[in-house]
Write a protein that holds these residues in place. Structure first.
Motif, PDB file in Angstrom:
ATOM      1  N   TYR A 111     -10.124   8.154   7.361  1.00  0.00           N
ATOM      2  CA  TYR A 111      -9.468   7.248   8.432  1.00  0.00           C
ATOM      3  C   TYR A 111      -8.899   6.062   7.828  1.00  0.00           C
ATOM      4  CZ  TYR A 111     -12.554  10.132  10.952  1.00  0.00           C
ATOM      5  OH  TYR A 111     -13.200  11.266  11.777  1.00  0.00           O
ATOM      6  N   ASP A 112      -7.738   6.232   7.822  1.00  0.00           N
ATOM      7  CA  ASP A 112      -6.791   5.020   7.013  1.00  0.00           C
ATOM      8  C   ASP A 112      -6.252   4.107   8.182  1.00  0.00           C
ATOM      9  OD1 ASP A 112      -5.382   3.704   5.369  1.00  0.00           O
ATOM     10  OD2 ASP A 112      -4.196   5.154   4.634  1.00  0.00           O
ATOM     11  N   LEU A 113      -6.780   3.034   8.353  1.00  0.00           N
ATOM     12  CA  LEU A 113      -6.332   2.089   9.369  1.00  0.00           C
ATOM     13  C   LEU A 113      -5.493   0.781   8.834  1.00  0.00           C
ATOM     14  CD1 LEU A 113      -6.689   0.888  12.395  1.00  0.00           C
ATOM     15  CD2 LEU A 113      -8.679   0.030  11.585  1.00  0.00           C
ATOM     16  N   GLU A 114      -4.362   0.703   9.164  1.00  0.00           N
ATOM     17  CA  GLU A 114      -3.684  -0.374   8.556  1.00  0.00           C
ATOM     18  C   GLU A 114      -3.410  -1.358   9.710  1.00  0.00           C
ATOM     19  OE1 GLU A 114       0.347   0.490   6.839  1.00  0.00           O
ATOM     20  OE2 GLU A 114       0.710  -1.621   6.410  1.00  0.00           O
ATOM     21  N   GLU A 115      -3.969  -2.708   9.289  1.00  0.00           N
ATOM     22  CA  GLU A 115      -3.679  -3.774  10.128  1.00  0.00           C
ATOM     23  C   GLU A 115      -3.039  -4.722   9.213  1.00  0.00           C
ATOM     24  OE1 GLU A 115      -6.083  -4.504  13.728  1.00  0.00           O
ATOM     25  OE2 GLU A 115      -7.508  -3.499  12.040  1.00  0.00           O
ATOM     26  N   SER A 116      -1.996  -4.647   8.533  1.00  0.00           N
ATOM     27  CA  SER A 116      -1.679  -5.682   7.509  1.00  0.00           C
ATOM     28  C   SER A 116      -0.641  -6.807   8.234  1.00  0.00           C
ATOM     29  CB  SER A 116      -0.697  -5.040   6.346  1.00  0.00           C
ATOM     30  OG  SER A 116       0.055  -4.121   7.032  1.00  0.00           O
ATOM     31  N   GLY A 117       0.353  -7.172   7.718  1.00  0.00           N
ATOM     32  CA  GLY A 117       1.340  -8.038   8.192  1.00  0.00           C
ATOM     33  C   GLY A 117       2.627  -7.715   8.146  1.00  0.00           C
ATOM     34  N   GLU A 118       3.259  -8.619   8.734  1.00  0.00           N
ATOM     35  CA  GLU A 118       4.993  -8.224   8.824  1.00  0.00           C
ATOM     36  C   GLU A 118       5.608  -8.234   7.534  1.00  0.00           C
ATOM     37  OE1 GLU A 118       6.774  -9.609  12.081  1.00  0.00           O
ATOM     38  OE2 GLU A 118       5.577  -8.752  13.536  1.00  0.00           O
ATOM     39  N   ARG A 119       4.961  -8.811   6.724  1.00  0.00           N
ATOM     40  CA  ARG A 119       5.707  -8.940   5.301  1.00  0.00           C
ATOM     41  C   ARG A 119       4.970  -8.014   4.518  1.00  0.00           C
ATOM     42  NH1 ARG A 119       7.497 -15.142   4.691  1.00  0.00           N
ATOM     43  NH2 ARG A 119       8.304 -14.246   2.828  1.00  0.00           N
ATOM     44  N   THR A 120       4.212  -7.260   4.827  1.00  0.00           N
ATOM     45  CA  THR A 120       3.730  -6.417   3.791  1.00  0.00           C
ATOM     46  C   THR A 120       4.294  -5.012   3.702  1.00  0.00           C
ATOM     47  OG1 THR A 120       1.651  -7.388   4.278  1.00  0.00           O
ATOM     48  CG2 THR A 120       1.488  -5.233   3.203  1.00  0.00           C
ATOM     49  N   HIS A 121       4.692  -4.741   2.392  1.00  0.00           N
ATOM     50  CA  HIS A 121       5.111  -3.450   2.212  1.00  0.00           C
ATOM     51  C   HIS A 121       4.022  -2.648   1.849  1.00  0.00           C
ATOM     52  CE1 HIS A 121       9.648  -4.461   2.444  1.00  0.00           C
ATOM     53  NE2 HIS A 121       9.138  -5.687   2.601  1.00  0.00           N
ATOM     54  N   ARG A 122       4.044  -1.434   2.171  1.00  0.00           N
ATOM     55  CA  ARG A 122       2.947  -0.527   1.959  1.00  0.00           C
ATOM     56  C   ARG A 122       3.646   0.871   1.544  1.00  0.00           C
ATOM     57  NH1 ARG A 122      -2.738   2.052   4.108  1.00  0.00           N
ATOM     58  NH2 ARG A 122      -1.907   4.060   4.250  1.00  0.00           N
ATOM     59  N   ILE A 123       3.404   1.513   0.259  1.00  0.00           N
ATOM     60  CA  ILE A 123       3.875   2.671  -0.173  1.00  0.00           C
ATOM     61  C   ILE A 123       2.640   3.486  -0.650  1.00  0.00           C
ATOM     62  CG2 ILE A 123       5.564   3.793  -1.658  1.00  0.00           C
ATOM     63  CD1 ILE A 123       6.899   1.860   0.015  1.00  0.00           C
ATOM     64  N   SER A 124       2.156   4.289   0.077  1.00  0.00           N
ATOM     65  CA  SER A 124       0.868   4.999  -0.117  1.00  0.00           C
ATOM     66  C   SER A 124       1.333   6.494  -0.061  1.00  0.00           C
ATOM     67  CB  SER A 124      -0.118   4.644   1.115  1.00  0.00           C
ATOM     68  OG  SER A 124      -1.167   5.648   1.086  1.00  0.00           O
ATOM     69  N   SER A 125       0.586   7.082  -1.090  1.00  0.00           N
ATOM     70  CA  SER A 125       0.680   8.590  -1.067  1.00  0.00           C
ATOM     71  C   SER A 125      -0.665   9.255  -1.311  1.00  0.00           C
ATOM     72  CB  SER A 125       1.560   8.830  -2.152  1.00  0.00           C
ATOM     73  OG  SER A 125       1.063   8.541  -3.536  1.00  0.00           O
ATOM     74  N   MET A 126      -0.899  10.121  -0.639  1.00  0.00           N
ATOM     75  CA  MET A 126      -2.381  11.047  -0.580  1.00  0.00           C
ATOM     76  C   MET A 126      -2.249  12.374  -0.994  1.00  0.00           C
ATOM     77  SD  MET A 126      -5.236  10.407   2.185  1.00  0.00           S
ATOM     78  CE  MET A 126      -6.711  11.199   2.038  1.00  0.00           C
ATOM     79  N   TRP A 127      -3.085  12.582  -2.124  1.00  0.00           N
ATOM     80  CA  TRP A 127      -2.729  14.133  -2.554  1.00  0.00           C
ATOM     81  C   TRP A 127      -4.189  14.741  -2.481  1.00  0.00           C
ATOM     82  CZ3 TRP A 127       2.336  14.707  -3.906  1.00  0.00           C
ATOM     83  CH2 TRP A 127       2.901  13.626  -4.223  1.00  0.00           C
ATOM     84  N   VAL A 128      -4.210  15.854  -1.755  1.00  0.00           N
ATOM     85  CA  VAL A 128      -5.371  16.536  -1.255  1.00  0.00           C
ATOM     86  C   VAL A 128      -5.371  17.945  -1.924  1.00  0.00           C
ATOM     87  CG1 VAL A 128      -7.082  17.147   0.569  1.00  0.00           C
ATOM     88  CG2 VAL A 128      -5.623  15.229   0.665  1.00  0.00           C
TER      89      VAL A 128
END
Lengths: 456, 511
Positions: A231-248
């Motif tokens: 479970y991936d919960l994002e509660e960051s901020g408006e100035r956060t850039h998130r580049i995430s990749s998940m390989w299964v």
């Protein structure tokens, strides 16, 4: 101009420092990464899968990278804004990209389970880590290559054969800095045959006034008959850039559930790529996003059914307000000679404001005939009749809308296979819909004590 | 085929007089049709593979400005037309061949194609007798003999045979109403203002690679203008046919429906058997003004190549309609069974408020055929509506993709779209893919998309087998049932042909 150059230059200048603060396993892939970056380019507008999220732009600003591993002096007491109380977990933290575990983390952990940062485990488990590290995430992918190039530490989770974790693992990622910072996170999860685990990862940004670029690469091996919930919960901020990749990678009979929840964010791009290589495997991929203001959320999923007799279920839901932008691109690929695949893909979206924009691309690529695959995508509004019905019964318009939105998100939440988390998520979604930032202080539970247990 | 055309048209006439009688006839016809399908089943080679032997006027292979000047000069075109072509050609030179489609296209040598072929006839024939007997024979084989058309139907046929219009019927009757239905070359000469106004207004030569190529070298095509308030009394029809060996065909169709006008336009294609691949890059532009309606139906049956994927037509077409007026309506219906590679997206730009766009498609691929087809619905005006129904059927080693865009712009308040695209797979070696793109940019529109991919139902086949229907015929039945929703949108005479085509295209696909 390509934004890549600054990162390549940075690496060339400070390669020795980066490598000195890292492990042999991570250093061993840096040559490949730099070669891939020199010959590659960051995908930008005009590239089929990056039409909405321009990575060249995302990576362009001049972010600081903490290559010397300075202590940012994270405020630990205030750092942990856990939004999931009443849930007993094995707790781990990352402050920017350094990993810590709470004192209680290893208590009553079953034998053979290995969890910790690469740097700490390198001596004892170096060989184990190197067997798996960087094998799933393709180095040709620019965002993976960049992460591989600059990441100095990672979290390694290893669950041996026939072991099941009775409590979920929890990773709290905290971003905190006073200057713009780029954070490179790496997580490697290995479940051997018949291993079972659940994991919750929460992203929080403490310094709302600072720009962050948070890159994350997660690799998951799900062995034969294993099960894994993420479970991936994002509660960051408006100035956060998130580049995430998940390989299964899923072996025979494995069961993987991934649920990506974006409640507060700035600019997010999540890639999920799932390779099913064993028969009778089950894949559940869910996600939801509630976005307002200028928020941007782009989820890309790819499920590759390489063998037959598997099922996959996918559902993503978005509520878009203000000038937010949402994008979903899902692809289900069924290889030739992979019979008896059942795959469903759904994407449902609500645009709440005239300026909100939604881009949906649900795709099917089927190369054999004995399959049942379908997808559905809708973009619409709240049902006016239902609102009227409730108003006629004395419920205010605002409240009626809230009820409908809560109900809209309910089926994504119901996929969660942990009751306490399910309740908590419901609460968080409600709070988010009512416009409150999901702050810990407001939740009324006494989880602050845990903070004192954090190992420094 | 000839017989069938007669029969279907007969049925249509009867319908008006006596519906009961006609439905009986219909049943009889169906039986006959089924018998024919069975007969044809034995012979699964391309049915329309024959070459008409008439004098052709072909220029040497290759493309340069001189070729374009030559084409323009031969067709006695005015200066502005030559400029149009040259601009397009110069722009084309700057472009690269697009590769984004889910297609495996062998490299095309654009200098190895002859860009102009016309039957040698100095002046257009005044009556049917003047038409080259060989040409007429070809049409007879196709089942669209002009005589029959004239006697039985009421359909005006503008038969385009390798680029130059050879015969136009019922021109006078249409002229009485002010309807213009002629070849585009004639239109350039006779109605330069209209052509100048509309040509390239929907599909600009800068639109894409093949649009630029077509704009530079288009040989001929049809022009239709329906004046204000006129309901075109007959279905307009053009049969295209690639005839000369190694000549690309670049038609250009322009249809304008002025305020309150209505027209139904049919396009049908069959091509003779060829070993070398042929390029077909057409442009169709449609402009629909206030309250007007255009219905465009296509049955595409170009030569798909043989069982080993040798030969076949490359069908790269740009088709687009602009619903410019309020309450205008544009409806595309297509049955795609032919071509080695099909790459086309008939689109609607819904600019006028309350305008409606429709797209109904059946695409069948067999053996080594590839298709990447679908539509674009661009909602610009308020309360615009669109419907997309796409049925893909794949067999053999073929790849069949649906690719569609539904775009709702911020000002298109209260627009509505419904999309359904289903794929049916007949063998475990073929592929069926769906690539929808949905962009919504306001909060009052509703867009729905749903797609399913599944195997042909074995129980249904078994049920038919039990009742003495062979597997091949059973598949024909099931596929026709599956595609019925789209077939129902075709004009009667097309529906019959299309039904048969579906079955024929799938012959030999069952292992």
């Amino acid at each position: 101009m390509s934004s890549l150059k600054q990162y390549i230059d940075l690496f060339k200048e400070s390669r020795s420092t980066i490598e000195a603060h890292s492990t042999e396993v991570m250093n061993s892939l840096r040559d490949k990464a730099i070669n891939s970056l020199i010959s590659g380019k960051l995908p930008a507008k005009g590239d089929e899968n990056y039409e909405i999220t321009d990575l060249n732009e995302t990576y362009a600003p001049d972010y600081g990278v903490n290559i010397n591993r300075y202590d940012f002096g994270a405020d630990t007491a205030n750092a942990f804004r856990c939004d999931v109380p009443n849930m007993s977990t094995w707790l781990y933290f990352s402050f920017n990209d350094t990993y810590h575990s709470s004192r209680t983390a290893s208590i009553s952990m079953p034998d053979g389970v290995v969890i910790g940062s690469f740097n700490r485990l390198a001596k004892q488990y170096g060989k184990l880590i190197s067997t798996y590290y960087g094998k799933l995430a393709p180095i040709e992918n620019t965002q993976v290559a960049l992460n591989t190039l600059l990441a100095q530490d990672g979290l390694f989770i290893y669950i041996p054969k026939n072991t099941s974790l009775e409590k979920p693992l929890q990773l709290v990622n905290i971003l905190n800095a006073t200057i713009p910072v780029m954070v490179n996170r790496r997580i490697l999860i290995v479940l051997e045959e018949n291993a079972h685990a659940k994991m919750l990862a929460c992203d929080h940004t403490q310094s709302q006034e600072t720009d962050f670029l948070n890159t994350q690469v997660i690799e998951v091996y799900a062995g034969k008959n294993s099960s894994f919930d993420f479970y991936d919960l994002e509660e960051s901020g408006e100035r956060t850039h998130r580049i995430s990749s998940m390989w299964v990678r899923q072996e025979e009979g494995s069961n993987v559930l991934i649920n990506g929840i974006t409640l507060v964010n700035g600019h997010t791009r999540n890639d999920y790529s799932i390779d099913v290589v064993g028969e009778n495997a089950e894949t559940h991929l869910y996600g939801m996003a509630i976005a307002g203001n200028e928020q941007h959320i782009d989820n890309h999923t790819e499920i590759n059914h390489n063998v037959g007799h598997c099922t996959s279920n996918e559902l993503f839901k978005y509520i878009l307000e203000d000038r937010s932008r949402g994008a979903f691109c899902g692809r289900i690929k069924v290889a030739p000679n992979a019979p008896r695949i059942e795959a469903y893909q759904g994407n449902r979206n609500i645009c709440m404001s005239p300026e909100a924009k939604m881009y949906s691309k649900p795709q099917l690529e089927i190369y054999t005939d004995d399959v049942k695959c379908s997808h559905g995508s809708t973009i619409g509004q709240l049902d006016q009749d239902a609102i009227f019905y409730m108003q006629a019964r004395g419920i205010s318009k605002q409240e009626a809308r809230m009820l409908l939105m809560q109900a809209f998100m309910a089926d994504v939440i119901s996929t969660v296979r942990m009751d306490s988390l399910k309740d908590r998520l419901r609460h968080l979604v409600d709070k988010r819909l009512y416009g409150k930032l999901a702050l810990c202080q407001q939740c009324g539970s006494d989880c602050h004590d845990i903070v004192n247990n954090i190992e420094q | 085929m000839r017989y069938d055309t007669k029969v279907c048209l007969y049925v249509e006439t009867e319908l008006q007089d006596d519906e009961m009688k006609s439905s009986e006839d219909k049943e009889k016809n169906k039986k006959k049709e089924n018998e024919e399908i069975i007969q044809n089943a034995a012979n699964s080679d391309y049915k329309y593979g024959f070459v008409t032997d008439i004098d052709m006027h072909i220029i040497p292979k290759g493309l340069n400005e001189d070729v374009i000047r030559y084409i323009s000069q031969t067709k006695n075109e005015p200066e502005w037309m030559l400029d149009f072509r040259l601009n397009a050609y110069r722009y084309w030179l700057t472009l690269k061949v697009p590769t984004w489609a889910h297609l495996d296209i062998p490299e095309i040598d654009f200098q190895d194609i002859s860009y102009f072929a016309a039957p040698k006839q100095k002046e257009g024939p005044k009556s049917l007798d003047e038409v080259d007997p060989e040409v007429r024979k070809t049409f007879d084989k196709l089942g669209i003999s002009l005589e029959e058309q004239m006697r039985l139907s009421g359909i005006a046929v503008d038969a385009v045979m390798d680029s130059v219009s050879v015969k136009t019927t019922y021109k006078e009757r249409l002229a009485e109403l002010g309807v213009i239905f002629c070849s585009i070359s004639e239109a350039i000469k006779d109605y330069p203002d209209l052509v100048k106004k509309y040509l390239g207004s929907v599909v600009n030569y800068r639109d894409n690679f093949y649009a630029a190529l077509n704009s530079a070298v288009f040989s001929d095509g049809s022009f239709v203008y329906i004046p204000k308030g006129v309901r075109c009394p007959m279905e307009l029809s053009t049969y295209f046919r690639i005839n000369a060996k190694d000549t690309g065909q670049f038609e250009r169709t322009l249809i304008v429906a002025d305020d309150d006008a209505y027209v139904s336009y049919l396009e049908g294609c069959t091509a003779p058997m060829r070993d070398e691949n042929q390029l077909h890059a057409a442009i169709v532009e449609i402009i629909v003004e206030d309250r007007a309606e255009v219905k465009y139906s296509t049955v595409q049956n170009w030569y798909p190549g043989d069982k080993d994927g040798k030969g076949g037509i490359y069908n790269f077409v740009t088709k687009r309609g602009l619903c410019r007026g309020d309450f205008s309506k544009l409806s595309w219906t297509q049955v795609e069974t032919g071509s080695a590679i099909t790459w086309k997206y008939p689109s609607c730009i819904l600019q006028g408020d309350n305008s409606v766009g429709e797209f109904y498609s059946v695409a069948v691929t067999n053996n080594h055929q590839q298709a990447d087809t679908g539509t674009k619905m661009i909602h610009m005006g308020k309360n615009t509506r669109s419907t997309i129904v796409s049925k893909g059927i794949s067999a053999g080693l073929s790849q069949n993709s649906y690719r569609g865009l539904v775009k709702v712009l911020p000002k298109a308040a209260n627009s509505r779209n419904f999309t359904q695209c289903d794929s049916l797979l007949l063998t475990d070696t073929c592929g069926a893919h769906t690539f929808p793109y949905i962009d919504v940019q306001n909060d009052t529109s509703v867009v729905e998309h749903e797609a399913t991919t599944s195997k042909i139902n074995e129980e249904q086949i078994f049920y038919c087998n039990q009742r003495g229907i062979s597997t091949e015929d059973a598949i024909g039945l099931i596929v026709n049932g599956y595609a019925k929703e789209v077939m129902a949108k075709l004009p009667m005479e097309f529906a019959f042909e299309a039904q048969k085509l579906l079955s024929i295209s799938l012959e030999g696909s069952v292992g």
